[in-house]
Each structure stands twice: as structure tokens, then as C-alpha cells.
Design a protein around this motif. Sequence first.
Motif, PDB file in Angstrom:
ATOM      1  N   GLN A 110       0.769  -1.171   0.059  1.00  0.00           N
ATOM      2  CA  GLN A 110      -0.096  -0.132  -0.040  1.00  0.00           C
ATOM      3  C   GLN A 110       0.887   1.369   0.023  1.00  0.00           C
ATOM      4  N   GLN A 111       1.877   1.345  -0.432  1.00  0.00           N
ATOM      5  CA  GLN A 111       3.095   2.552  -0.705  1.00  0.00           C
ATOM      6  C   GLN A 111       2.591   2.950  -2.060  1.00  0.00           C
ATOM      7  N   MET A 112       1.583   3.583  -2.225  1.00  0.00           N
ATOM      8  CA  MET A 112       1.215   3.791  -3.839  1.00  0.00           C
ATOM      9  C   MET A 112       1.734   4.750  -4.343  1.00  0.00           C
ATOM     10  N   PHE A 113       2.078   5.908  -3.560  1.00  0.00           N
ATOM     11  CA  PHE A 113       2.861   6.964  -4.246  1.00  0.00           C
ATOM     12  C   PHE A 113       4.247   6.537  -4.640  1.00  0.00           C
ATOM     13  N   GLU A 114       4.967   5.584  -3.814  1.00  0.00           N
ATOM     14  CA  GLU A 114       6.148   5.130  -4.296  1.00  0.00           C
ATOM     15  C   GLU A 114       6.131   4.112  -5.620  1.00  0.00           C
ATOM     16  N   ALA A 115       4.925   3.214  -5.397  1.00  0.00           N
ATOM     17  CA  ALA A 115       4.944   2.304  -6.349  1.00  0.00           C
ATOM     18  C   ALA A 115       4.351   3.080  -7.855  1.00  0.00           C
ATOM     19  N   MET A 116       3.708   4.241  -7.663  1.00  0.00           N
ATOM     20  CA  MET A 116       3.353   5.034  -8.971  1.00  0.00           C
ATOM     21  C   MET A 116       4.735   5.523  -9.580  1.00  0.00           C
ATOM     22  N   ARG A 145      -1.246   4.907 -13.041  1.00  0.00           N
ATOM     23  CA  ARG A 145      -2.465   5.757 -12.937  1.00  0.00           C
ATOM     24  C   ARG A 145      -3.654   5.127 -11.915  1.00  0.00           C
ATOM     25  N   ASP A 146      -3.578   3.757 -11.824  1.00  0.00           N
ATOM     26  CA  ASP A 146      -4.348   3.185 -10.832  1.00  0.00           C
ATOM     27  C   ASP A 146      -3.813   3.536  -9.266  1.00  0.00           C
ATOM     28  N   ALA A 147      -2.658   3.437  -9.080  1.00  0.00           N
ATOM     29  CA  ALA A 147      -2.029   3.705  -8.183  1.00  0.00           C
ATOM     30  C   ALA A 147      -2.367   4.950  -7.574  1.00  0.00           C
ATOM     31  N   HIS A 148      -2.270   6.212  -8.543  1.00  0.00           N
ATOM     32  CA  HIS A 148      -2.604   7.675  -8.333  1.00  0.00           C
ATOM     33  C   HIS A 148      -3.959   7.645  -8.152  1.00  0.00           C
ATOM     34  N   GLU A 149      -4.927   7.119  -8.860  1.00  0.00           N
ATOM     35  CA  GLU A 149      -6.391   7.007  -8.517  1.00  0.00           C
ATOM     36  C   GLU A 149      -6.620   6.626  -6.957  1.00  0.00           C
ATOM     37  N   ARG A 150      -6.010   5.421  -6.619  1.00  0.00           N
ATOM     38  CA  ARG A 150      -6.126   4.985  -5.335  1.00  0.00           C
ATOM     39  C   ARG A 150      -5.853   5.942  -4.346  1.00  0.00           C
ATOM     40  N   LEU A 151      -4.661   6.853  -4.395  1.00  0.00           N
ATOM     41  CA  LEU A 151      -4.222   7.758  -3.530  1.00  0.00           C
ATOM     42  C   LEU A 151      -5.457   8.899  -3.582  1.00  0.00           C
ATOM     43  N   ARG A 152      -5.743   9.192  -4.715  1.00  0.00           N
ATOM     44  CA  ARG A 152      -6.946  10.278  -4.511  1.00  0.00           C
ATOM     45  C   ARG A 152      -8.028   9.927  -4.016  1.00  0.00           C
ATOM     46  N   ARG A 153      -8.433   8.711  -4.222  1.00  0.00           N
ATOM     47  CA  ARG A 153      -9.839   8.294  -3.494  1.00  0.00           C
ATOM     48  C   ARG A 153      -9.653   8.301  -2.220  1.00  0.00           C
ATOM     49  N   GLU A 154      -8.295   7.585  -1.625  1.00  0.00           N
ATOM     50  CA  GLU A 154      -8.091   7.776  -0.156  1.00  0.00           C
ATOM     51  C   GLU A 154      -7.860   9.206   0.411  1.00  0.00           C
ATOM     52  N   ALA A 155      -7.444   9.893  -0.172  1.00  0.00           N
ATOM     53  CA  ALA A 155      -7.199  11.402   0.365  1.00  0.00           C
ATOM     54  C   ALA A 155      -8.617  12.202   0.364  1.00  0.00           C
ATOM     55  N   LEU A 156      -9.646  11.875  -0.581  1.00  0.00           N
ATOM     56  CA  LEU A 156     -10.903  12.383  -0.607  1.00  0.00           C
ATOM     57  C   LEU A 156     -11.815  11.696   0.582  1.00  0.00           C
ATOM     58  N   ALA A 157     -11.422  10.336   0.768  1.00  0.00           N
ATOM     59  CA  ALA A 157     -12.043   9.829   1.811  1.00  0.00           C
ATOM     60  C   ALA A 157     -11.750  10.359   3.199  1.00  0.00           C
ATOM     61  N   GLY A 161     -14.209  12.222   5.594  1.00  0.00           N
ATOM     62  CA  GLY A 161     -14.485  11.685   6.994  1.00  0.00           C
ATOM     63  C   GLY A 161     -14.032  12.774   7.963  1.00  0.00           C
ATOM     64  N   SER A 162     -13.330  13.595   7.627  1.00  0.00           N
ATOM     65  CA  SER A 162     -12.687  14.633   8.705  1.00  0.00           C
ATOM     66  C   SER A 162     -13.773  15.717   9.087  1.00  0.00           C
ATOM     67  N   HIS A 163     -14.739  15.868   7.872  1.00  0.00           N
ATOM     68  CA  HIS A 163     -15.926  17.037   7.892  1.00  0.00           C
ATOM     69  C   HIS A 163     -16.981  16.397   8.242  1.00  0.00           C
TER      70      HIS A 163
END
Length: 164
Positions: A110-116, A145-157, A161-163
Motif C-alpha cells: 500500500q505504498q501507492m505514491f512510491e509504487a506510482m 494511473r491506478d496507484a494515483h487514482e487510489r491515492l486520490r480516493r483515499e485522500a478524498l475519503a 471523513g474529517s468533515h
Amino acid sequence: MARDIARAIGDLRNEADFWNNLGSALQDLHRFNEAIAVLQRARDLYQQIDDCHSEADAWNNLGLTPRSVHHYDEAITVHERARDLYQQIGDLHREAGAWSNLGLTLREVQQMFEAMHAFQRAAVLYAEAQDDDRRQVLRLLSSARDAHERLRREALARIIGSHS
């Protein structure tokens, strides 16, 4: 028998090749603990005869085994070593393969940025090597692209969640 003959005549290159081939076969049979020991032997012999290219191949093969048994930290370290050796000897194609293997392992932990980053670097190196396998480059870019998309979704979640 091939190993015994190579050993008897002091032919370290052929002995190392034997161990490397045996290690790959053991990986295919899912006999991972045996494969690790055998591939380490091949790597050590290649180091002994100062064959950096074959040593890098052994490192790269060796990195596949820990990943198969979920020893991801070890696999990352080993793939990085293979990548560095390929870079030192200027083998762009195999360096790209090591980056790709590193990316696959990083994605597993799950080190998506590094994988990307690893997938993107592999794609660039394949292109620089003028590798004709365009499907490989497209697959790597898709993985990035898939790793980047997963990072984006996790950041949005996390933001949503914090709001709440």
C-alpha cells in the motif's frame, strides 16, 4: 550433475548459472525457502567472479521469492539492489524490469505514491531503451494511473471523513 562437473573443474560461472537456473525452477514449483538459499548461492558466486550483470539478475530473481511469501521489506531491499546494479552497468531494459518489480511490491504494501513513481520510472526506461514492447509500457502507465487514482480516493475519503 552439471553443478558437480562445474565445481570439479573450478568453473564458477557455470556453477553460478546452474544455481540461478535451479532457483528459478524452485520458484516456479513454489518451493520458496529452497529458492532463496539457491539464488543467494548464485548471487554470491557471481559476486566472486565479478559479473555484475549476472549478479543483478540473481538479485532481481531473488526479490521475487520474498514477495511471494509476503516478506515485502526484504523484497523491496533486494529489488532496489538489483535496480542499482542494472543502473551502474547501464542496462536500461533490465533496470526497467527491476523498477517494475519494485512497483509491484510497493503496491502490495500500500505504498501507492512510491509504487506510482516506480511504475512511471520503469515506463520511461523502457521507452529510453527503445523497447518494442509497447504493451509493457502501457501496462506500467496503467498501473501508475491506478496507484494515483487510489491515492486520490483515499485522500478524498480522509477529507470527507474529517468533515463529518
